[in-house]
Enzyme design. Structure first.
Site, PDB file in Angstrom:
ATOM      1  N   ARG A 147       0.858  -1.192   0.000  1.00 46.96           N
ATOM      2  CA  ARG A 147       0.000   0.000   0.000  1.00 46.96           C
ATOM      3  C   ARG A 147       0.887   1.233   0.000  1.00 46.96           C
ATOM      4  O   ARG A 147       1.835   1.298   0.794  1.00 46.96           O
ATOM      5  CB  ARG A 147      -0.903  -0.012   1.244  1.00 46.96           C
ATOM      6  CG  ARG A 147      -1.995   1.039   1.211  1.00 46.96           C
ATOM      7  CD  ARG A 147      -2.738   1.132   2.532  1.00 46.96           C
ATOM      8  NE  ARG A 147      -2.099   2.057   3.454  1.00 46.96           N
ATOM      9  CZ  ARG A 147      -2.713   2.639   4.489  1.00 46.96           C
ATOM     10  NH1 ARG A 147      -3.975   2.373   4.738  1.00 46.96           N
ATOM     11  NH2 ARG A 147      -2.064   3.470   5.270  1.00 46.96           N
ATOM     12  N   TYR A 159      -3.313  11.491   5.963  1.00 50.31           N
ATOM     13  CA  TYR A 159      -3.593  10.152   6.475  1.00 50.31           C
ATOM     14  C   TYR A 159      -2.580   9.138   5.915  1.00 50.31           C
ATOM     15  O   TYR A 159      -2.232   9.175   4.742  1.00 50.31           O
ATOM     16  CB  TYR A 159      -5.008   9.690   6.065  1.00 50.31           C
ATOM     17  CG  TYR A 159      -5.140   8.204   6.224  1.00 50.31           C
ATOM     18  CD1 TYR A 159      -5.390   7.643   7.472  1.00 50.31           C
ATOM     19  CD2 TYR A 159      -4.895   7.349   5.151  1.00 50.31           C
ATOM     20  CE1 TYR A 159      -5.419   6.277   7.644  1.00 50.31           C
ATOM     21  CE2 TYR A 159      -4.925   5.976   5.317  1.00 50.31           C
ATOM     22  CZ  TYR A 159      -5.189   5.443   6.564  1.00 50.31           C
ATOM     23  OH  TYR A 159      -5.193   4.093   6.742  1.00 50.31           O
ATOM     24  N   ASP A 211      -5.130   3.742  -0.222  1.00 46.01           N
ATOM     25  CA  ASP A 211      -6.288   3.951   0.658  1.00 46.01           C
ATOM     26  C   ASP A 211      -6.733   5.414   0.575  1.00 46.01           C
ATOM     27  O   ASP A 211      -5.959   6.321   0.887  1.00 46.01           O
ATOM     28  CB  ASP A 211      -5.890   3.602   2.110  1.00 46.01           C
ATOM     29  CG  ASP A 211      -7.088   3.504   3.045  1.00 46.01           C
ATOM     30  OD1 ASP A 211      -8.198   3.919   2.650  1.00 46.01           O
ATOM     31  OD2 ASP A 211      -6.903   2.994   4.172  1.00 46.01           O
ATOM     32  N   HIS A 213      -9.459   6.458   2.240  1.00 37.78           N
ATOM     33  CA  HIS A 213      -9.960   6.694   3.601  1.00 37.78           C
ATOM     34  C   HIS A 213     -11.214   7.566   3.637  1.00 37.78           C
ATOM     35  O   HIS A 213     -11.283   8.548   4.395  1.00 37.78           O
ATOM     36  CB  HIS A 213      -8.838   7.276   4.480  1.00 37.78           C
ATOM     37  CG  HIS A 213      -8.814   6.685   5.870  1.00 37.78           C
ATOM     38  ND1 HIS A 213      -9.440   7.266   6.931  1.00 37.78           N
ATOM     39  CD2 HIS A 213      -8.268   5.551   6.353  1.00 37.78           C
ATOM     40  CE1 HIS A 213      -9.270   6.532   8.015  1.00 37.78           C
ATOM     41  NE2 HIS A 213      -8.565   5.471   7.686  1.00 37.78           N
ATOM     42  N   GLU A 237      -9.052   1.888  -1.993  1.00 33.62           N
ATOM     43  CA  GLU A 237      -9.788   1.486  -0.797  1.00 33.62           C
ATOM     44  C   GLU A 237     -10.629   2.645  -0.274  1.00 33.62           C
ATOM     45  O   GLU A 237     -10.164   3.791  -0.266  1.00 33.62           O
ATOM     46  CB  GLU A 237      -8.743   1.068   0.248  1.00 33.62           C
ATOM     47  CG  GLU A 237      -9.282   0.782   1.604  1.00 33.62           C
ATOM     48  CD  GLU A 237      -8.139   0.402   2.555  1.00 33.62           C
ATOM     49  OE1 GLU A 237      -7.071  -0.043   2.082  1.00 33.62           O
ATOM     50  OE2 GLU A 237      -8.321   0.562   3.773  1.00 33.62           O
ATOM     51  N   GLU A 263     -13.764  -1.804   5.996  1.00 28.95           N
ATOM     52  CA  GLU A 263     -13.111  -1.937   7.307  1.00 28.95           C
ATOM     53  C   GLU A 263     -13.980  -1.406   8.447  1.00 28.95           C
ATOM     54  O   GLU A 263     -13.823  -1.843   9.580  1.00 28.95           O
ATOM     55  CB  GLU A 263     -11.737  -1.242   7.305  1.00 28.95           C
ATOM     56  CG  GLU A 263     -11.792   0.259   7.144  1.00 28.95           C
ATOM     57  CD  GLU A 263     -10.397   0.888   7.045  1.00 28.95           C
ATOM     58  OE1 GLU A 263      -9.573   0.366   6.287  1.00 28.95           O
ATOM     59  OE2 GLU A 263     -10.147   1.873   7.737  1.00 28.95           O
ATOM     60  N   ARG A 284     -13.651  -5.768   2.780  1.00 27.76           N
ATOM     61  CA  ARG A 284     -12.552  -5.632   3.740  1.00 27.76           C
ATOM     62  C   ARG A 284     -12.964  -5.795   5.196  1.00 27.76           C
ATOM     63  O   ARG A 284     -12.268  -5.340   6.101  1.00 27.76           O
ATOM     64  CB  ARG A 284     -11.898  -4.248   3.552  1.00 27.76           C
ATOM     65  CG  ARG A 284     -10.968  -4.251   2.353  1.00 27.76           C
ATOM     66  CD  ARG A 284     -10.258  -2.946   2.159  1.00 27.76           C
ATOM     67  NE  ARG A 284      -9.808  -2.275   3.350  1.00 27.76           N
ATOM     68  CZ  ARG A 284      -8.754  -2.626   4.090  1.00 27.76           C
ATOM     69  NH1 ARG A 284      -8.034  -3.693   3.760  1.00 27.76           N
ATOM     70  NH2 ARG A 284      -8.426  -1.935   5.148  1.00 27.76           N
ATOM     71  N   GLU A 340      -4.478  -7.468   4.692  1.00 29.24           N
ATOM     72  CA  GLU A 340      -3.628  -6.364   5.148  1.00 29.24           C
ATOM     73  C   GLU A 340      -2.793  -6.830   6.352  1.00 29.24           C
ATOM     74  O   GLU A 340      -3.281  -7.537   7.229  1.00 29.24           O
ATOM     75  CB  GLU A 340      -4.508  -5.177   5.557  1.00 29.24           C
ATOM     76  CG  GLU A 340      -3.733  -3.935   5.942  1.00 29.24           C
ATOM     77  CD  GLU A 340      -4.648  -2.761   6.284  1.00 29.24           C
ATOM     78  OE1 GLU A 340      -5.817  -3.001   6.642  1.00 29.24           O
ATOM     79  OE2 GLU A 340      -4.188  -1.611   6.186  1.00 29.24           O
ATOM     80  N   TRP A 403     -12.804  11.478   8.388  1.00 29.68           N
ATOM     81  CA  TRP A 403     -11.368  11.248   8.552  1.00 29.68           C
ATOM     82  C   TRP A 403     -10.948   9.950   7.880  1.00 29.68           C
ATOM     83  O   TRP A 403     -11.614   8.957   7.915  1.00 29.68           O
ATOM     84  CB  TRP A 403     -10.975  11.161  10.045  1.00 29.68           C
ATOM     85  CG  TRP A 403      -9.502  10.954  10.167  1.00 29.68           C
ATOM     86  CD1 TRP A 403      -8.518  11.864   9.949  1.00 29.68           C
ATOM     87  CD2 TRP A 403      -8.826   9.719  10.500  1.00 29.68           C
ATOM     88  NE1 TRP A 403      -7.273  11.292  10.110  1.00 29.68           N
ATOM     89  CE2 TRP A 403      -7.447   9.977  10.447  1.00 29.68           C
ATOM     90  CE3 TRP A 403      -9.274   8.420  10.812  1.00 29.68           C
ATOM     91  CZ2 TRP A 403      -6.496   8.989  10.698  1.00 29.68           C
ATOM     92  CZ3 TRP A 403      -8.344   7.446  11.071  1.00 29.68           C
ATOM     93  CH2 TRP A 403      -6.952   7.729  11.019  1.00 29.68           C
TER      94      TRP A 403
HETATM   95  O1  EZ4 Z   1      -7.481   4.101   9.816  1.00 34.83           O
HETATM   96  O2  EZ4 Z   1      -7.380   1.008  11.599  1.00 34.83           O
HETATM   97  O3  EZ4 Z   1      -6.565   0.438   5.977  1.00 34.83           O
HETATM   98  N1  EZ4 Z   1      -6.321   0.789   7.090  1.00 34.83           N
HETATM   99  C1  EZ4 Z   1      -6.893   1.820   7.711  1.00 34.83           C
HETATM  100  C2  EZ4 Z   1      -6.523   1.993   9.162  1.00 34.83           C
HETATM  101  C3  EZ4 Z   1      -7.595   2.713   9.963  1.00 34.83           C
HETATM  102  C4  EZ4 Z   1      -7.406   2.392  11.430  1.00 34.83           C
HETATM  103  C5  EZ4 Z   1      -8.510   3.000  12.283  1.00 34.83           C
HETATM  104  O4  EZ4 Z   1      -8.415   2.548  13.591  1.00 34.83           O
HETATM  105  O5  EZ4 Z   1      -7.629   2.568   7.132  1.00 34.83           O
HETATM  106  O6  EZ4 Z   1      -5.322   2.665   9.250  1.00 34.83           O
HETATM  107 CO    CO Z   2      -8.253   1.699   5.305  1.00 35.57          CO
END
Ligand code: EZ4
Ligand code: CO
Length: 403
Positions: A147, A159, A211, A213, A237, A263, A284, A340, A403
């Site tokens: 990643r 992030y 990712d 996010h 992702e 996730e 995921r 992951e 976030w």
């Molecule tokens: O932000 O697990 O793909 N992984 C992620 C993680 C999440 C954290 C949140 O607790 O997006 O880093």
């Molecule tokens: Co993630």
């Protein structure tokens, strides 16, 4: 095989973990991970105050019945706290069943369907050159899939870019969450440069993941996916906050870049439409946050019907118990995609002794009976809980963003 005790241990060997310990009359001990990052004590209370008293006296072998009892019996269904608590019980019972049978959990799930589990690691950098060095380090360790995240020029604290050792990129703030700033335009301009850089440096012989996010709108995500197509990412992702499952129709109609989501999902209902309408390529969901081995297998079985593969979340904020459980599931299901693997910060290894292994980009859960994890409660007591929040995001105008 009656349960005689169920207790919750909250500790912080590197970061906070909540562990459920279940004992039986035969003297066996099973463990489950109940960690919900930033909301640890809510799950600890749910277990201590509402679930542990119900477990004592139950037959530990009745895993499905216990799952249904806790899910239907609460009346108030689903949600991260409830489902994480149920997951911890479920995983502890699978651990116990494996120990009684003298078999690793993956044997109970039908046996190994592959030799090893392909995992992806996290590479990042505050500059693209730093990122390249991290990718090189991962390739040297044998990773086949990586990643990639890098600081977005013009945005403070991107992030996925850690300040230090690469294992803890969510800042550790105790009092109140850290506030990050998000600017979509800067990110959308930068992301294709990031992927282009990685392909230019390392070619197409490795799997590259990224990712997002949860930060884009569906049409922005469609644009991103299309812009990244020349660099053939394994997936992007969480392009959008995925509680709006129908929104993925819009993303899907604009790009062939594979999509991975889930996730933050807690149940099969969170991804039913995403899966049955084939709106994603990888689901995921994790053992800990989606109801344990029992429920995760149900999600993956549904996904298999629709050509969707697994790609479980495996962050350092889930304990090694969760990693072990994930590997047993991954090894045994037909539609495994990728796992992951972020690793754990020292001194987690003092508290959780594991039998899983990594070699050449693949992991294996090992052959010990049960999960293959020993939880050392005395060691755990040396690392007391320290409250921490995940960051929050604000736009330039001060309004809250995902976030
Ligand atoms: O932000 O697990 O793909 N992984 C992620 C993680 C999440 C954290 C949140 O607790 O997006 O880093
Ligand atoms: Co993630």
């Amino acid at each position: 095989m009656r349960i005689t005790d169920a207790r919750v241990v909250v500790c912080s060997p590197g970061r906070n973990y909540v562990t459920l310990v279940v004992e039986t009359e035969d003297g066996l001990t099973g463990v489950g991970d109940a960690t919900l990052n930033g909301r640890e004590l809510a799950v600890a209370s749910y277990l201590r105050d509402h679930v542990c008293p119900l477990l004592v006296g139950r037959d530990a072998r009745r895993i499905e019945d216990t799952w249904q009892y806790l899910y239907r019996g609460a009346y108030w269904r689903r949600g991260p706290v409830t489902m994480t608590a149920i997951a911890a019980v479920d995983v502890a019972l699978w651990d116990l069943l494996g120990q009684v049978a003298g078999m690793p959990v993956h044997q109970l799930l039908g046996g190994a369907a592959r030799d090893g589990v392909m995992v992806y690691g996290h590479a990042s950098g505050t500059t693209l050159d730093d990122l390249s060095r991290d990718v090189e380090a991962h390739l040297a360790q044998g990773y086949k899939a990586i990643r990639v995240q890098a600081a977005v020029p013009g945005i403070d604290k991107t992030y996925g870019v850690p300040p230090g050792d690469g294992l803890l990129y969510e800042p550790a703030s105790g009092e109140v969450p850290q506030e990050d700033v998000w600017e979509t335009t800067a990110y959308l301009d930068f992301a294709p440069t990031l992927l282009a850089h990685v392909r230019a440096e390392f070619g197409y012989g490795l799997h590259v993941l990224h990712d997002v996010h949860h930060r884009l709108t569906p049409i922005e995500a469609g644009r991103l996916g299309r812009a990244l197509e020349p660099y053939r990412p394994f997936w992007i992702e969480d392009p959008t906050p995925a509680e709006d499952q129908a929104a993925f129709r819009l993303i899907r109609s604009h790009t062939t870049t594979p999509l991975a989501v889930g996730e933050v999902f807690n149940s099969i209902w969170d991804c039913q439409q995403l899966i049955t309408e084939r709106l994603i390529d990888y689901i995921r969901t994790s053992v800990t946050h989606a109801g344990g081995i029992t429920h995760l297998r149900r999600i993956f079985a549904l996904a298999d019907l629709y050509g969707v593969r697994s790609g479980s979340h495996g962050p350092g904020d889930l304990s090694p118990v969760a990693m072990a459980a994930a590997l047993h599931v991954d090894l045994s299901i037909p539609n495994f995609g990728i796992q992951e693997y972020m690793g754990h910060r020292s001194p987690a290894e003092e508290v959780f002794r594991t039998s899983y292994s990594f070699a050449d980009g693949f992991m294996h859960p090992g052959e010990e009976p049960g999960l293959g994890v020993t939880f050392d409660e005395e060691a755990a007591a040396r690392y007391p809980y320290a409250p921490k929040y995940l960051p929050v995001n604000r736009r330039l105008d001060g309004s809250m963003h995902d976030w």
